[in-house]
Design a protein around this motif. Structure first.
Motif, PDB file in Angstrom:
ATOM      1  N   ILE A  82       0.848  -1.192   0.000  1.00 58.08           N
ATOM      2  CA  ILE A  82       0.000   0.000   0.000  1.00 58.08           C
ATOM      3  C   ILE A  82       0.881   1.239   0.000  1.00 58.08           C
ATOM      4  N   GLU A  83       0.457   2.227  -0.747  1.00 56.02           N
ATOM      5  CA  GLU A  83       1.209   3.474  -0.834  1.00 56.02           C
ATOM      6  C   GLU A  83       0.237   4.633  -0.715  1.00 56.02           C
ATOM      7  N   ILE A  84       0.606   5.625   0.072  1.00 54.94           N
ATOM      8  CA  ILE A  84      -0.204   6.828   0.195  1.00 54.94           C
ATOM      9  C   ILE A  84       0.618   7.969  -0.361  1.00 54.94           C
ATOM     10  N   GLU A  85       0.045   8.637  -1.352  1.00 50.64           N
ATOM     11  CA  GLU A  85       0.749   9.702  -2.056  1.00 50.64           C
ATOM     12  C   GLU A  85       0.013  11.018  -1.816  1.00 50.64           C
ATOM     13  N   PHE A  86       0.698  11.977  -1.230  1.00 53.38           N
ATOM     14  CA  PHE A  86       0.104  13.295  -1.013  1.00 53.38           C
ATOM     15  C   PHE A  86       0.379  14.184  -2.217  1.00 53.38           C
ATOM     16  N   ASP A  87      -0.545  15.126  -2.480  1.00 58.37           N
ATOM     17  CA  ASP A  87      -0.355  16.092  -3.550  1.00 58.37           C
ATOM     18  C   ASP A  87       0.897  16.923  -3.278  1.00 58.37           C
ATOM     19  N   ALA A  88       1.475  17.485  -4.323  1.00 54.85           N
ATOM     20  CA  ALA A  88       2.704  18.275  -4.210  1.00 54.85           C
ATOM     21  C   ALA A  88       2.530  19.442  -3.243  1.00 54.85           C
ATOM     22  N   GLU A  89       1.364  20.075  -3.255  1.00 59.78           N
ATOM     23  CA  GLU A  89       1.121  21.208  -2.361  1.00 59.78           C
ATOM     24  C   GLU A  89       1.154  20.767  -0.896  1.00 59.78           C
ATOM     25  N   VAL A  90       0.616  19.585  -0.621  1.00 60.69           N
ATOM     26  CA  VAL A  90       0.607  19.059   0.741  1.00 60.69           C
ATOM     27  C   VAL A  90       2.039  18.752   1.178  1.00 60.69           C
ATOM     28  N   ILE A  91       2.803  18.133   0.307  1.00 56.48           N
ATOM     29  CA  ILE A  91       4.200  17.809   0.632  1.00 56.48           C
ATOM     30  C   ILE A  91       4.976  19.085   0.931  1.00 56.48           C
ATOM     31  N   SER A  92       4.784  20.101   0.111  1.00 60.15           N
ATOM     32  CA  SER A  92       5.466  21.375   0.322  1.00 60.15           C
ATOM     33  C   SER A  92       5.058  21.988   1.660  1.00 60.15           C
ATOM     34  N   TYR A  93       3.767  21.961   1.949  1.00 62.44           N
ATOM     35  CA  TYR A  93       3.273  22.498   3.214  1.00 62.44           C
ATOM     36  C   TYR A  93       3.862  21.738   4.402  1.00 62.44           C
ATOM     37  N   PHE A  94       3.863  20.412   4.329  1.00 62.65           N
ATOM     38  CA  PHE A  94       4.442  19.600   5.409  1.00 62.65           C
ATOM     39  C   PHE A  94       5.922  19.910   5.593  1.00 62.65           C
ATOM     40  N   ASN A  95       6.656  20.064   4.504  1.00 59.65           N
ATOM     41  CA  ASN A  95       8.090  20.373   4.597  1.00 59.65           C
ATOM     42  C   ASN A  95       8.307  21.706   5.308  1.00 59.65           C
ATOM     43  N   GLU A  96       7.501  22.704   4.984  1.00 61.34           N
ATOM     44  CA  GLU A  96       7.615  24.005   5.648  1.00 61.34           C
ATOM     45  C   GLU A  96       7.232  23.894   7.124  1.00 61.34           C
ATOM     46  N   GLU A  97       6.186  23.156   7.418  1.00 63.01           N
ATOM     47  CA  GLU A  97       5.751  22.959   8.798  1.00 63.01           C
ATOM     48  C   GLU A  97       6.846  22.260   9.623  1.00 63.01           C
ATOM     49  N   ASN A  98       7.492  21.276   9.019  1.00 63.69           N
ATOM     50  CA  ASN A  98       8.541  20.544   9.731  1.00 63.69           C
ATOM     51  C   ASN A  98       9.715  21.445  10.115  1.00 63.69           C
ATOM     52  N   LYS A  99       9.945  22.491   9.334  1.00 64.04           N
ATOM     53  CA  LYS A  99      11.040  23.421   9.628  1.00 64.04           C
ATOM     54  C   LYS A  99      10.778  24.241  10.888  1.00 64.04           C
ATOM     55  N   ILE A 100       9.496  24.441  11.227  1.00 61.52           N
ATOM     56  CA  ILE A 100       9.159  25.284  12.382  1.00 61.52           C
ATOM     57  C   ILE A 100       8.563  24.480  13.534  1.00 61.52           C
ATOM     58  N   MET A 101       8.707  23.182  13.457  1.00 63.72           N
ATOM     59  CA  MET A 101       8.148  22.323  14.493  1.00 63.72           C
ATOM     60  C   MET A 101       8.929  22.479  15.792  1.00 63.72           C
ATOM     61  N   ASN A 102       8.194  22.529  16.890  1.00 62.50           N
ATOM     62  CA  ASN A 102       8.794  22.655  18.217  1.00 62.50           C
ATOM     63  C   ASN A 102       8.080  21.676  19.145  1.00 62.50           C
ATOM     64  N   ASN A 103       8.821  20.719  19.688  1.00 61.41           N
ATOM     65  CA  ASN A 103       8.241  19.690  20.567  1.00 61.41           C
ATOM     66  C   ASN A 103       7.073  18.959  19.904  1.00 61.41           C
ATOM     67  N   GLY A 104       7.202  18.703  18.609  1.00 59.26           N
ATOM     68  CA  GLY A 104       6.191  17.939  17.885  1.00 59.26           C
ATOM     69  C   GLY A 104       5.032  18.761  17.349  1.00 59.26           C
ATOM     70  N   PHE A 105       5.028  20.061  17.618  1.00 57.36           N
ATOM     71  CA  PHE A 105       3.912  20.897  17.181  1.00 57.36           C
ATOM     72  C   PHE A 105       4.405  22.097  16.389  1.00 57.36           C
ATOM     73  N   THR A 106       3.572  22.528  15.450  1.00 56.78           N
ATOM     74  CA  THR A 106       3.751  23.798  14.759  1.00 56.78           C
ATOM     75  C   THR A 106       2.611  24.692  15.235  1.00 56.78           C
TER      76      THR A 106
END
Length: 130
Positions: A82-106
């Motif tokens: 099984i594979e779950i593929e997110f749209d490019a916009e979602v991947i980009s958003y997640f990547n940006e969110e991961n940059k500002i994550m603090n203690n598991g939360f943005t």
């Protein structure tokens, strides 16, 4: 692939973050020269359940079913099944969110968590079970 008992928060999350789910079971069975009946005999899963998975009509998957299938087909990596593929916009958003994550939360995750707690409490007081 939403089960009829899925709560509103989960449904909204799925809708907010576009994705595609690819279940590779049909191809695996074809490549191996196996039938759905063969997999039924190996796993004990109903043929109807296997057919729903192959034809992507199954509303929900259980870990037990996935593991039984993986064992029967000698698959060690779930991504082969099984594979779950997110749209490019979602991947980009997640990547940006991961940059500002603090203690598991943005900031967005904190806001979402607070909103969901209010909704869950309100639902519990109204007698709604999620």
């Amino acid at each position: 692939m939403i089960h009829q008992k899925t709560n509103a928060i989960v449904i909204e999350t799925l809708e907010k973050f576009p994705h595609k789910v690819h279940i590779k079971l049909g191809k695996i069975l074809r490549d191996r020269g196996m039938t759905q009946g063969d997999l039924h005999r190996l796993t004990g899963l109903r043929v109807a359940t296997i057919n729903e998975l192959v034809n992507f009509k199954k509303k929900s998957l259980t870990v037990a079913h996935l593991i039984a299938i993986m064992v029967a087909l000698r698959i060690t990596d779930i991504r082969d099944l099984i594979e779950i593929e997110f749209d490019a916009e979602v991947i980009s958003y997640f990547n940006e969110e991961n940059k500002i994550m603090n203690n598991g939360f943005t900031p967005d995750l904190l806001k979402t968590s607070e909103q969901n707690v209010r909704r869950l409490v309100a639902g519990a007081h109204a007698g709604v079970h999620n």
